[in-house]
Structures are given as structure tokens and as C-alpha cells.
Design an enzyme around this catalytic site. Sequence first.
Site, mmCIF file in Angstrom:
data_model
loop_
_atom_site.group_PDB
_atom_site.id
_atom_site.type_symbol
_atom_site.label_atom_id
_atom_site.label_comp_id
_atom_site.label_asym_id
_atom_site.label_seq_id
_atom_site.Cartn_x
_atom_site.Cartn_y
_atom_site.Cartn_z
ATOM 1 N N GLU A 22 0.552 -1.437 -0.006
ATOM 2 C CA GLU A 22 -0.059 0.340 0.118
ATOM 3 C C GLU A 22 1.142 1.130 -0.287
ATOM 4 O OE1 GLU A 22 -3.769 0.081 2.193
ATOM 5 O OE2 GLU A 22 -2.377 1.773 3.465
ATOM 6 N N GLY A 113 -14.949 5.460 5.080
ATOM 7 C CA GLY A 113 -13.687 6.075 4.308
ATOM 8 C C GLY A 113 -13.922 7.230 6.496
ATOM 9 N N ASN A 168 -20.894 -6.528 10.260
ATOM 10 C CA ASN A 168 -20.567 -5.145 8.211
ATOM 11 C C ASN A 168 -19.863 -6.262 8.258
ATOM 12 O OD1 ASN A 168 -20.997 -2.684 7.834
ATOM 13 N ND2 ASN A 168 -18.601 -2.709 8.887
#
Length: 302
Positions: A22, A113, A168
Site C-alpha cells: 500500500e 472512509g 458488518n
Amino acid sequence: MTQSNEAPWFADLAGDIRVSFEFFPPKTEKMEEQLWSAIGTLTPLAPQFVSVTYGAGGSTRERTHNTVARIARETPLAAAAHLTCVAASKDEIAAVADAYWEAGVRHIVALRGDPPQAGERFQPHPQGYQGAADLVQGLAKRHPFEISVAAYPEIHPEAASAQSDIDNLKRKLDAGATRAITQFFFEPDCFFRFRDTAAAAGIDAEIIPGIMPVSNFAAVQRMSAMCNTSVPNWMGRLFDGLDDHPAARQLVSATLAAELCRKLYAGGVRDLHFYTLNRAELSYAICHMLGLRPKAQAEVAA
């Protein structure tokens, strides 16, 4: 004096790990040079993909797109773009997704986010997605993207409970995500417990551990506090006194992260996602110790 024929812990590993890296979009010309130097160093390790982050509230949208598009255009790497639903309508996100697809990007890391201001709670855009599961569903309908989502071994800071957090995650995967990548953690049992809990909840998708080599202990403490990651006391003791010794700090950091990865490997993990902070050396060293070699070198050796 007796001699031991036992090989070092990292000797003779099969080199069968798969890695991804990343990066974050650069703000300055100097940071741009550092990013592309890191990409150049890590490319020969043939990562499964490399991802580029997206700032809080979509604040780096253009820089993220430019970086991802350049990776897709100028390197052999599979580029993945982070995309969040903060402060954006569904139409705006559709336009971003279309631009990525047109740029040849086929992989999205879909995240709810963070709000633009630290400490604020997430508020869905009036014409936007309600959260990451909703975003995944929208992206999957737009284009046949490969979609990765986030997982939290130590529970998302805003989750009501560990169970609601797992629920979730399952919603995100059931909505069309391919895999989950975890927030960073520092002890292997943390990941193994989470993996077992996810499996018990009926999650059979791939869960990739996220690895954060610690180059700056104070910075990692701040990040850990924000994302609910536990920092073991022993880690603080190991980095104590190294503020003015950057080379020694790097050696300690690489050793700790490599040991974590080796224990994950011993527990059956073969995929690792490295949070590079746009620096290649630590991730490269750890991959080397885990038996990964540059592809050209490996082919010559064979």
C-alpha cells in the site's frame, strides 16, 4: 563446544508467500520521487497488487487517481484504488469509478472512509452511500471490479460490539467484495483469533493480514490510538532510546515485523499486505527473509 546443525528460523522458507503493498499519493515533488523509488524497488517482487490510499473526506481524490493511473500505465503492476463514500454522492462516486475503469484499473479497495475533520462521526451524504457494504454493492453493479474491503481484528473504533463489527464485515463480503484486508496489528494471536471468529460467523472469503513495519514509533502510537490497535508494552521498551539512532531503529523494526510475519506463516498465512508508508526497505527486507526473491533473479537461478 558443541555445534548445532539447526537452521536459522528464516532459512529455507519455500518463498510461497504472496504480497501486496500500500502507498499513499505524494504531496510534493520530493515525495513523488520517494514514492516512485519505492515502487521501483518493490516491483521485482511481483506483488499481487499495489494499492493507493484516499484521504479523509476524499481530500486526495485527484492525486490518488493520478498515482493509480500512472501505475497502471507505466508499470506491470495491478493497481488498486482506494475509494470512500465520505462527502460524495452516488453520482460522483460513479464518475470516479468510471474514470478508474477507463484508466485500466480493475481493483477497488472500497471503504466507508474517515470524516474530513478528526473526531467527527461519519455522516452519509444525502445522495450518497450509507456505508462500505452499500458502496461495494454500487461498485459491483457499475463494473465487474475486483473489490477489497477492510477488516478490524481489534474492532473498529465506532463499532457497537465485536459481533456488530463481524456482521458488518460479512455484509461487505456478501455485497460482492472479493477479500478483506485487516488493519495493522502487532501480535499474531490477534489475527488468528479474528480469523477464527470470522470463520465461525460463516465468512469464508480470504482475509489478508495488514503489516505495518514500525519506522517511527511515536507516529505508530498515534495511528494505533486512532484505529483501536493495541501497542504492546514490550514494543515501547524495544524502541526506547532509539530516537537518535535511525539505522538501529530500522534494524529493530525489520526484525519485529519479520518475526510477526514468520509466526503468521507458521499459522498457515500465505498472503501479506504491507503498509509501506512509501518506503521500500523494510518491506523488501521482510519479504526477502520470508523467501521471496525478485522474479528475474529467481528465473535466472532456476
